[in-house]
Design a protein around this motif. Structure first.
Motif, PDB file in Angstrom:
ATOM      1  N   ASP A  47       2.101  -4.136   5.741  1.00 43.97           N
ATOM      2  CA  ASP A  47       2.866  -3.256   5.019  1.00 43.97           C
ATOM      3  C   ASP A  47       3.936  -3.871   4.295  1.00 43.97           C
ATOM      4  N   ASN A 148      16.744   0.584   5.851  1.00 38.80           N
ATOM      5  CA  ASN A 148      15.285   1.130   6.243  1.00 38.80           C
ATOM      6  C   ASN A 148      14.757   0.118   7.221  1.00 38.80           C
ATOM      7  N   HIS A 175      12.058  -1.976   2.826  1.00 40.76           N
ATOM      8  CA  HIS A 175      11.044  -1.259   2.046  1.00 40.76           C
ATOM      9  C   HIS A 175      11.273  -0.076   1.169  1.00 40.76           C
ATOM     10  N   SER A 176      10.365   0.012   0.096  1.00 43.27           N
ATOM     11  CA  SER A 176      10.614   1.102  -0.932  1.00 43.27           C
ATOM     12  C   SER A 176      10.293   2.494  -0.117  1.00 43.27           C
ATOM     13  N   GLU A 177       9.323   2.501   0.685  1.00 46.86           N
ATOM     14  CA  GLU A 177       8.816   3.552   1.421  1.00 46.86           C
ATOM     15  C   GLU A 177       9.436   4.057   2.796  1.00 46.86           C
ATOM     16  N   HIS A 178       9.439   5.053   3.206  1.00 43.55           N
ATOM     17  CA  HIS A 178      10.478   5.457   4.679  1.00 43.55           C
ATOM     18  C   HIS A 178       9.855   4.538   5.627  1.00 43.55           C
ATOM     19  N   LYS A 179      10.411   3.655   6.428  1.00 42.27           N
ATOM     20  CA  LYS A 179       9.978   2.791   7.324  1.00 42.27           C
ATOM     21  C   LYS A 179      11.044   2.935   8.732  1.00 42.27           C
ATOM     22  N   SER A 226      15.674   1.697  -4.305  1.00 44.90           N
ATOM     23  CA  SER A 226      15.370   2.634  -3.100  1.00 44.90           C
ATOM     24  C   SER A 226      16.670   2.565  -2.189  1.00 44.90           C
ATOM     25  N   GLY A 245       8.386  11.841   8.493  1.00 47.45           N
ATOM     26  CA  GLY A 245       7.267  10.917   8.138  1.00 47.45           C
ATOM     27  C   GLY A 245       6.304  10.914   9.233  1.00 47.45           C
TER      28      GLY A 245
END
Length: 255
Positions: A47, A148, A175-179, A226, A245
């Motif tokens: 990821d 993040n 990361h640009s997505e929630h992690k 982000s 999430g």
């Protein structure tokens, strides 16, 4: 005798941390003890892009500096015996202090600590994961939300003798997505202090200037956008977030 240039002076290896998932070495630059993580020793992740963990560690230091809270020890990129990598000043912790701990569920202190979760140990006993309720750890929790952080384990918090708390191992950040995965969930829903809000404001201001220029050399434009969006959301909410999430909210192992 003048101090050596930490970027250009010889980096000598003195040992290896074999428990780390990526190649991690102890070393010295003159009299300065350091940790060295070569990019060539980074293990591929499903990821995160390959070959960028060192850059994320340096980016975390830059954000820490912008916050003004000295959370991350001095961290920089430089060449070393196994090529370019992240180098960080070594911190000697106090073995008598633990900022995060596992205790029997009926032994959770009445004050000064926050309980995060309960589970059973290998012998079937109920235990609780707890962490200090201190301004230093609150600031680190804010930092983790902002960057993040996907891997805030208990052992990634260094307890110093003077009460200061350093955070280390920030390769899984930005990361640009929630992690967000952390052991520091003790303040869910609590209001951010004026100091914490001012720190977020300093990041947002910095992204328009020097901090933004520094991060542009380390992260993608999407990742920086982000970062800014997380700061705006946290600043607007004014409270510590709850887990969200589908991913686990805490790292494994916890330590």
């Amino acid at each position: 005798m003048p101090a050596p240039d930490l970027v250009t002076a010889e980096l000598t290896l003195t040992g290896r941390i074999t428990t780390a998932s990526n190649a991690t070495f102890l070393g010295s630059i003159g009299d300065a003890a350091v940790v060295y993580k070569p990019i060539a020793g980074e293990q591929p992740l499903w990821d995160f892009p390959d070959g960028c963990l060192a850059h994320r560690e340096v980016a975390a230091y830059r954000v820490s500096q912008a916050l003004g809270w000295n959370i991350v020890p001095r961290t920089w990129l430089r060449d070393g015996p196994f090529g370019e990598g992240m180098v960080q000043l070594w911190q000697e912790t106090d073995p008598e202090q633990d900022a995060v701990d596992l205790v029997a569920a009926d032994d959770v202190p009445d004050a000064g600590w926050k309980e995060v979760l309960q589970g059973r140990d290998d012998d079937g006993r109920i235990v609780a994961l707890i962490h200090e309720d201190t301004p230093a750890l609150r600031r680190m929790a804010v930092f983790d939300v902002v960057v993040n952080n996907a891997d805030r384990k208990g052992d990634h918090i260094l307890a110093m003798a003077d009460g200061h708390r350093y955070g280390v191992d920030h390769g899984l950040t930005f990361h640009s997505e929630h992690k967000l995965r952390t052991v520091l969930w003790g303040w869910i829903g609590e209001e951010l202090s004026a100091e914490e809000l001012e720190g977020i404001d300093r990041i947002l201001t910095g992204l328009e200037g020097e901090l933004g220029s520094q991060l542009a050399k380390l992260l993608t434009a999407e990742e920086i956008a982000s970062l800014a969006a997380r700061c705006v959301r946290l600043r607007s909410a004014g409270r510590f977030p709850a887990p969200s999430g589908q991913m686990p909210a805490a790292p494994w192992p916890l330590f």
